[in-house]
Design an enzyme around this catalytic site. Structure first.
Site, PDB file in Angstrom:
ATOM      1  N   ASN A 172       1.834   2.994  -2.584  1.00 40.78           N
ATOM      2  CA  ASN A 172       1.232   3.900  -3.579  1.00 40.78           C
ATOM      3  C   ASN A 172      -0.115   4.427  -3.109  1.00 40.78           C
ATOM      4  O   ASN A 172      -0.455   5.587  -3.361  1.00 40.78           O
ATOM      5  CB  ASN A 172       1.101   3.203  -4.937  1.00 40.78           C
ATOM      6  CG  ASN A 172       2.403   3.216  -5.700  1.00 40.78           C
ATOM      7  OD1 ASN A 172       2.823   4.259  -6.204  1.00 40.78           O
ATOM      8  ND2 ASN A 172       3.071   2.070  -5.760  1.00 40.78           N
TER       9      ASN A 172
ATOM     10  N   GLY B 230       0.765  -1.240   0.000  1.00 40.27           N
ATOM     11  CA  GLY B 230       0.000   0.000   0.000  1.00 40.27           C
ATOM     12  C   GLY B 230       0.795   1.290   0.000  1.00 40.27           C
ATOM     13  O   GLY B 230       0.260   2.344   0.329  1.00 40.27           O
TER      14      GLY B 230
ATOM     15  N   MET C 129      -3.146  -7.523  -7.109  1.00 35.22           N
ATOM     16  CA  MET C 129      -2.528  -8.722  -7.692  1.00 35.22           C
ATOM     17  C   MET C 129      -3.585  -9.731  -8.143  1.00 35.22           C
ATOM     18  O   MET C 129      -3.611 -10.872  -7.686  1.00 35.22           O
ATOM     19  CB  MET C 129      -1.577  -9.362  -6.671  1.00 35.22           C
ATOM     20  CG  MET C 129      -0.442  -8.449  -6.244  1.00 35.22           C
ATOM     21  SD  MET C 129       0.586  -7.933  -7.629  1.00 35.22           S
ATOM     22  CE  MET C 129       1.456  -9.448  -7.964  1.00 35.22           C
ATOM     23  N   ARG C 130      -4.445  -9.289  -9.045  1.00 35.56           N
ATOM     24  CA  ARG C 130      -5.444 -10.224  -9.542  1.00 35.56           C
ATOM     25  C   ARG C 130      -5.773  -9.863 -10.988  1.00 35.56           C
ATOM     26  O   ARG C 130      -5.987  -8.689 -11.301  1.00 35.56           O
ATOM     27  CB  ARG C 130      -6.692 -10.154  -8.671  1.00 35.56           C
ATOM     28  CG  ARG C 130      -7.662 -11.230  -8.992  1.00 35.56           C
ATOM     29  CD  ARG C 130      -8.662 -11.530  -7.916  1.00 35.56           C
ATOM     30  NE  ARG C 130      -9.713 -12.370  -8.490  1.00 35.56           N
ATOM     31  CZ  ARG C 130      -9.581 -13.674  -8.719  1.00 35.56           C
ATOM     32  NH1 ARG C 130      -8.483 -14.295  -8.399  1.00 35.56           N
ATOM     33  NH2 ARG C 130     -10.577 -14.360  -9.275  1.00 35.56           N
TER      34      ARG C 130
ATOM     35  N   ASN D   9      -3.215   1.973 -13.991  1.00 34.57           N
ATOM     36  CA  ASN D   9      -2.341   1.074 -13.237  1.00 34.57           C
ATOM     37  C   ASN D   9      -0.953   1.688 -13.161  1.00 34.57           C
ATOM     38  O   ASN D   9      -0.563   2.478 -14.023  1.00 34.57           O
ATOM     39  CB  ASN D   9      -2.254  -0.275 -13.961  1.00 34.57           C
ATOM     40  CG  ASN D   9      -1.352  -1.259 -13.258  1.00 34.57           C
ATOM     41  OD1 ASN D   9      -1.427  -1.439 -12.036  1.00 34.57           O
ATOM     42  ND2 ASN D   9      -0.469  -1.912 -14.003  1.00 34.57           N
TER      43      ASN D   9
ATOM     44  N   HIS E  33       3.125   0.563 -12.880  1.00 36.03           N
ATOM     45  CA  HIS E  33       4.009  -0.595 -13.073  1.00 36.03           C
ATOM     46  C   HIS E  33       5.452  -0.130 -12.880  1.00 36.03           C
ATOM     47  O   HIS E  33       5.832   0.933 -13.379  1.00 36.03           O
ATOM     48  CB  HIS E  33       3.816  -1.163 -14.482  1.00 36.03           C
ATOM     49  CG  HIS E  33       4.655  -2.370 -14.748  1.00 36.03           C
ATOM     50  ND1 HIS E  33       4.385  -3.604 -14.190  1.00 36.03           N
ATOM     51  CD2 HIS E  33       5.777  -2.541 -15.486  1.00 36.03           C
ATOM     52  CE1 HIS E  33       5.292  -4.469 -14.592  1.00 36.03           C
ATOM     53  NE2 HIS E  33       6.158  -3.856 -15.367  1.00 36.03           N
TER      54      HIS E  33
ATOM     55  N   ARG F 266     -14.164 -15.862 -12.167  1.00 42.04           N
ATOM     56  CA  ARG F 266     -13.585 -14.509 -12.234  1.00 42.04           C
ATOM     57  C   ARG F 266     -14.630 -13.464 -12.631  1.00 42.04           C
ATOM     58  O   ARG F 266     -14.686 -12.364 -12.070  1.00 42.04           O
ATOM     59  CB  ARG F 266     -12.435 -14.525 -13.246  1.00 42.04           C
ATOM     60  CG  ARG F 266     -11.554 -13.297 -13.207  1.00 42.04           C
ATOM     61  CD  ARG F 266     -10.411 -13.423 -14.193  1.00 42.04           C
ATOM     62  NE  ARG F 266      -9.536 -14.553 -13.932  1.00 42.04           N
ATOM     63  CZ  ARG F 266      -8.592 -14.587 -12.979  1.00 42.04           C
ATOM     64  NH1 ARG F 266      -8.399 -13.544 -12.201  1.00 42.04           N
ATOM     65  NH2 ARG F 266      -7.840 -15.652 -12.810  1.00 42.04           N
TER      66      ARG F 266
ATOM     67  N   GLU G  15       7.498   6.308  -8.270  1.00 43.32           N
ATOM     68  CA  GLU G  15       6.088   5.894  -8.338  1.00 43.32           C
ATOM     69  C   GLU G  15       5.212   6.816  -7.506  1.00 43.32           C
ATOM     70  O   GLU G  15       4.127   7.218  -7.919  1.00 43.32           O
ATOM     71  CB  GLU G  15       5.930   4.455  -7.823  1.00 43.32           C
ATOM     72  CG  GLU G  15       6.576   3.404  -8.708  1.00 43.32           C
ATOM     73  CD  GLU G  15       6.250   1.990  -8.244  1.00 43.32           C
ATOM     74  OE1 GLU G  15       5.129   1.737  -7.775  1.00 43.32           O
ATOM     75  OE2 GLU G  15       7.137   1.120  -8.327  1.00 43.32           O
TER      76      GLU G  15
ATOM     77  N   ASP H 113      -0.183  -5.318 -18.194  1.00 40.24           N
ATOM     78  CA  ASP H 113       0.662  -4.114 -18.237  1.00 40.24           C
ATOM     79  C   ASP H 113       0.663  -3.456 -19.612  1.00 40.24           C
ATOM     80  O   ASP H 113       1.651  -2.864 -20.035  1.00 40.24           O
ATOM     81  CB  ASP H 113       2.095  -4.439 -17.780  1.00 40.24           C
ATOM     82  CG  ASP H 113       2.117  -4.967 -16.354  1.00 40.24           C
ATOM     83  OD1 ASP H 113       1.347  -4.441 -15.522  1.00 40.24           O
ATOM     84  OD2 ASP H 113       2.852  -5.920 -16.077  1.00 40.24           O
TER      85      ASP H 113
HETATM   86  C1  GRF Z   1       4.410  -1.224  -6.995  1.00 38.78           C
HETATM   87  O1  GRF Z   1       5.761  -1.418  -7.322  1.00 38.78           O
HETATM   88  C2  GRF Z   1       3.599  -1.038  -8.234  1.00 38.78           C
HETATM   89  O2  GRF Z   1       4.298  -0.407  -9.270  1.00 38.78           O
HETATM   90  C3  GRF Z   1       3.265  -2.464  -8.621  1.00 38.78           C
HETATM   91  O3  GRF Z   1       3.053  -3.122  -7.394  1.00 38.78           O
HETATM   92  C4  GRF Z   1       3.783  -2.469  -6.377  1.00 38.78           C
HETATM   93  C5  GRF Z   1       2.802  -2.118  -5.299  1.00 38.78           C
HETATM   94  O4  GRF Z   1       3.458  -1.574  -4.188  1.00 38.78           O
HETATM   95  N1  GRF Z   1       2.132  -2.535  -9.496  1.00 38.78           N
HETATM   96  P1  GRF Z   1       2.619  -0.865  -3.053  1.00 38.78           P
HETATM   97  O5  GRF Z   1       1.616  -1.877  -2.531  1.00 38.78           O
HETATM   98  O6  GRF Z   1       1.957   0.334  -3.636  1.00 38.78           O
HETATM   99  O7  GRF Z   1       3.627  -0.497  -1.994  1.00 38.78           O
END
Ligand code: GRF
Length: 231
Positions: A26, A24, A102-103, A119, A121, A77, A186, A157
């Site tokens: 981000n 979390g 992550m899904r 998203n 990445h 799904r 990020e 992605d």
């Molecule tokens: C980040 O590196 C993001 O770019 C990727 O997953 C990671 C998530 O990190 N998609 P966080 O949970 O935001 O710390």
């Protein structure tokens, strides 16, 4: 996006939903930006498919409503994603921000939120899609890598690029040190992408994002690794 505004703020706040599965960081960057009175977005919902995600406690710290659904309780799904869509709809959010969610999505979900889901990445897409990104960047010997915020399409992605931030790869980097360097970028570019979208500065033309009514330097300042990212 709707014109729904929070009356307590001095700018119109667009409602966003943040989908998380893990740490979390981000989410925290987005929440901190949204807490600023002049930031044009607010987080109406944090959703997680993992009930124990660390990100949920960050949401709680910021007083943001959370919801979780365990995908294992759903037939498939498509059914799970339909339930997630309904939860997002109920929150009033009109932009979905994936932040370590992550899904994989069903095609229906991706189409439902087309051009309204973004998203982040940890690589300069289209390089290094997928997992184990930092290890692969070091292994490939690239000298510059970074992070990308993009609109979501069905391929992993893939989708129109909104903003990218670059960092150098140093000779003694480990996946961990590289990850930490990229994360600082990020945390700057994700709020910046949300700001640009919320203020209507992005337009998708032929599957490429055009930045409109904004100085090009906003994007250009990230191109060279040794140029400081503006605060
Ligand atoms: C980040 O590196 C993001 O770019 C990727 O997953 C990671 C998530 O990190 N998609 P966080 O949970 O935001 O710390």
């Amino acid at each position: 996006m709707s014109d729904a505004a929070s009356t307590k703020q001095n700018v119109t706040k667009r409602k966003i939903a943040v989908l998380v599965s893990g740490r979390g960081s981000n989410l925290k960057a987005l929440a901190a930006a949204c807490a600023q009175p002049d930031f044009p977005a607010e987080i109406a919902l944090v959703f997680s498919n993992r009930p124990n995600a660390q990100a949920l406690s960050i949401a709680a710290d910021y007083g943001i409503p959370t919801q979780t659904l365990d995908h294992k309780e759903f037939e498939d799904r498509t059914e799970f994603d339909a339930a997630v869509s309904e939860i997002i709809d109920q929150s009033g959010a009109q932009l979905v921000c994936l932040a370590g969610y992550m899904r994989l999505f069903s095609e229906e979900f991706v189409n439902r939120w087309r051009d309204r889901m973004i998203n982040i990445h940890p690589a300069l897409l289209p390089a290094f899609k997928g997992l184990h990104v930092h290890e692969r960047a070091i292994e490939a010997g690239v000298k510059i890598t970074g992070a990308t915020v993009h609109f979501v399409r069905l391929g992993t992605d893939e989708g129109p690029i909104i903003i990218q931030g670059a960092v150098p790869v140093l000779p003694d980097d480990t996946p961990e040190t590289l990850e930490a360097r990229i994360l600082t970028v990020e945390h700057k570019i994700y709020p910046e992408a949300v700001r640009m979208i919320a203020q209507g500065h992005t337009r998708i033309v032929n599957e490429r994002v055009e930045i409109v009514d904004e100085a090009p330097s906003v994007a250009d300042c990230f191109i060279v690794p040794h140029v400081a990212i503006r605060d």
